[in-house]
Design a protein around this motif. Sequence first.
Motif, PDB file in Angstrom:
ATOM      1  N   SER A 132     -16.460  19.356  31.767  1.00  0.00           N
ATOM      2  CA  SER A 132     -16.750  20.502  30.900  1.00  0.00           C
ATOM      3  C   SER A 132     -16.717  21.826  31.648  1.00  0.00           C
ATOM      4  O   SER A 132     -16.908  22.883  31.026  1.00  0.00           O
ATOM      5  N   ASP A 133     -16.466  21.794  32.960  1.00  0.00           N
ATOM      6  CA  ASP A 133     -16.222  23.048  33.687  1.00  0.00           C
ATOM      7  C   ASP A 133     -15.033  23.793  33.087  1.00  0.00           C
ATOM      8  O   ASP A 133     -14.939  25.022  33.185  1.00  0.00           O
ATOM      9  N   ASP A 134     -14.111  23.039  32.500  1.00  0.00           N
ATOM     10  CA  ASP A 134     -12.957  23.629  31.825  1.00  0.00           C
ATOM     11  C   ASP A 134     -13.367  23.987  30.399  1.00  0.00           C
ATOM     12  O   ASP A 134     -13.580  23.101  29.568  1.00  0.00           O
ATOM     13  N   SER A 146      -8.419  15.387  35.917  1.00  0.00           N
ATOM     14  CA  SER A 146      -8.113  16.795  35.645  1.00  0.00           C
ATOM     15  C   SER A 146      -6.894  17.299  36.382  1.00  0.00           C
ATOM     16  O   SER A 146      -6.455  18.430  36.171  1.00  0.00           O
ATOM     17  N   TYR A 157     -27.383  17.264  36.304  1.00  0.00           N
ATOM     18  CA  TYR A 157     -26.076  17.685  35.812  1.00  0.00           C
ATOM     19  C   TYR A 157     -26.083  18.239  34.386  1.00  0.00           C
ATOM     20  O   TYR A 157     -25.252  19.081  34.045  1.00  0.00           O
ATOM     21  N   ARG A 188     -23.219  25.060  27.647  1.00  0.00           N
ATOM     22  CA  ARG A 188     -21.791  25.149  27.380  1.00  0.00           C
ATOM     23  C   ARG A 188     -21.485  24.715  25.953  1.00  0.00           C
ATOM     24  O   ARG A 188     -21.855  23.607  25.547  1.00  0.00           O
ATOM     25  N   GLU A 237     -17.837  12.152  39.927  1.00  0.00           N
ATOM     26  CA  GLU A 237     -17.174  13.334  40.489  1.00  0.00           C
ATOM     27  C   GLU A 237     -15.688  13.061  40.736  1.00  0.00           C
ATOM     28  O   GLU A 237     -14.820  13.878  40.406  1.00  0.00           O
ATOM     29  N   ALA A 289     -24.886  23.449  32.522  1.00  0.00           N
ATOM     30  CA  ALA A 289     -23.992  22.711  31.616  1.00  0.00           C
ATOM     31  C   ALA A 289     -24.566  22.595  30.210  1.00  0.00           C
ATOM     32  O   ALA A 289     -23.825  22.513  29.232  1.00  0.00           O
ATOM     33  N   ALA A 346     -20.273  16.664  33.132  1.00  0.00           N
ATOM     34  CA  ALA A 346     -20.526  18.034  33.570  1.00  0.00           C
ATOM     35  C   ALA A 346     -19.303  18.629  34.249  1.00  0.00           C
ATOM     36  O   ALA A 346     -18.934  19.783  33.999  1.00  0.00           O
ATOM     37  N   ARG A 347     -18.653  17.849  35.102  1.00  0.00           N
ATOM     38  CA  ARG A 347     -17.477  18.368  35.814  1.00  0.00           C
ATOM     39  C   ARG A 347     -16.303  18.588  34.860  1.00  0.00           C
ATOM     40  O   ARG A 347     -15.600  19.592  34.966  1.00  0.00           O
TER      41      ARG A 347
END
Length: 510
Positions: free
Chosen positions: A24-26, A509, A205, A213, A502, A210, A21-22
Motif C-alpha cells: 500500500s506504499d503505492d 512490485s 505495520y 491510507r 517484506e 498505514a 503495508a508495503r
Amino acid sequence: MIRRADVLVIGAGGSGAALAARLSDDPGREVLVVEAGPVPRALPEFPADLLDARLVPGARPGDPAVRTFPALLTSGKPYTAVRGRFLGGSTTVNGGYFIRARRADFDRWSAAAADDLWSYDRVLPFLRALETDLDHGAAPLHGDRGPVPVRRTGLRHPAAAAFQAAARELRHPDEPDKNAQDAPGFGPVPSNTVDGRRVNTGIAYLLGAAARRPNLTVVGGCAVRSVTISRGRATGVVAEHGGRRTVLEADEIVLCAGALTSPHLLHLSGIGPAEDLARAGVPVVHDLPAVGAALSDHPQVAVEWVPRRPMPEPSGSWLGGALHLPSSGGAGAGDLEVLQSLVPITGLIAGTTTDPGAPLPFLVSVLTPRRSGGLRTVSADPGVPPRIEYGYLETGADRSRMREAVRAAAAVVAAAAFGEVSRGLVGPAAPALDDDRALDRWIRARLGTAQHTCGTVPMGPAGAVDARGRVHGLEGLRVADTSILPTAPLRGPAATAVLIGELIAYAGSC
C-alpha cells in the motif's frame, strides 16, 4: 460493503501485515486485508494481556486470541497446536522472540528455490529495513527506521545472570548479538518488545501511518473458506463475514494465513494432491502434490530446575538468555537451543508472571533443518480440521540430537555458577541422563513443539510455489508466509515471517 481490491491479502499476521503495508506504499494500488480474528483500530483497544511481554497468550488453554489444531507429534502422541487469531496473528500470542535466520538457512533456501533472491546478501537490506534496533541503531547489520522495534532481553534477573555465568563456566562462546552471524553461543534474546510491551506486526505495520491510507482496508472477523479459480486464474475468495457468506474479488490473492491454514485453504480450493483431495470429497481444480506433503518444525521439551530461593518476577520479558550450540555433526550452525523462561510453566499456562514454589524451565529444542510428517485435508467441510502430523523422533539422529539438547541444559543446571540460584533439576534424574533408552522415554513422555511450522507449501521447482510465492500453474495466486520455506530456520521463524512479507511485497512490485 467491501470493495474490490487490486490485491487481497488473507491474514494480518507476521507476514500479511508487513506485505499489506508495503504494497500500500503505492497509492495507486488498492489493498484489502481480511483477518479471521478481531481487528482493533487503535492500541487502547488491545486487551492488556496481549500487550504484556511477560506473558505468552498462546500458552494459555482456551485463550480467545488463538485458534487450535489437533495434531500428532509422534504416532500415538496427540498435541494441540495453536496459532494467533487476532490482528498481528501469532506475533500477538507468541513469546516475542525475534532472532533472524542464519546465513546457512538462506543458502539452503536460495538453492531450493533456484533463485538468489533468498541469498543472505540479497535479504540483508530487507532485514535492516524492517527493524528499528534499539540496541545497535543504524549499522551495517542493523536498521533504525523500520516498523518493528528490536531490543535484547536484559540479563539482570538472578536466573539470567546465573545462566550467563554457567555458560561461561562451560566455555560456551559469548554471542551478544544473535541477529548477527557470529559463532553461536550464549546471549540475550532479540525481542520485538519495548519496556514490557509486545509490539506485534499489526501494531508495527497497520496501526501507524498505514492506517490512514485510503487505499488500504483491513477487515476483521472475516474467515476465508476457499479461493475461487476460473480458467487457471484466482479471481477471489469465498468468505464468511458478519454471519453471511460473501465472495470477495481481486486481481491478485495472497495467502498469508500461516503454515497450517494456508495449505488447508489451498486444499479446500481444490489445489493440492489430487488423490487425497478426491478422497476427502474436494473437487480437484489443480493437482499440486507438494501442498501439505511434509512440514518442518522444532521438537521441544521443558527441562525444569528448582530455585534455591524465591525468584523475582521478570520486569520486561518472560525470556532470559539463550544458548545455541552445535549438535554432533551440526556443522557449527548452533542447531540445539536452550531457551530460558523466567516464568514457570504453570505461570505461562495460567497467564501469571509468578507461581511461588514452582520450578523454572529451560525450553530445549532441536533446530536441525528437517522435513517430516505432513498436513492432509480429510473433509471438504472447512470446519473439519486437517490431519497434522509432525513426525518427530522418527530417526536415530532425531533422538540423538534431542538427548544432546537435554544433556546440554542439564549441564548448565549442574554448573557451579548456576548453583548460586538452583537446587538442581526436577528431571531427568541422573540414571536417565546417563542411559540413552531411559532418556528417550523421558523425552517422549514430555515432548512438545516450538510451534515453528514451515514447509507446507514449499518454494522451488519441485515444490508448490516459486521464489516469489507464485503458485505453480496458476495465475493471480501467491503464498507469503512460513509455509513457503522448504525447511524451518535454525532459529525461531518469527523474524523470518516478517521478512517474507517484506520480500514478497518487493518481488510482487518489481
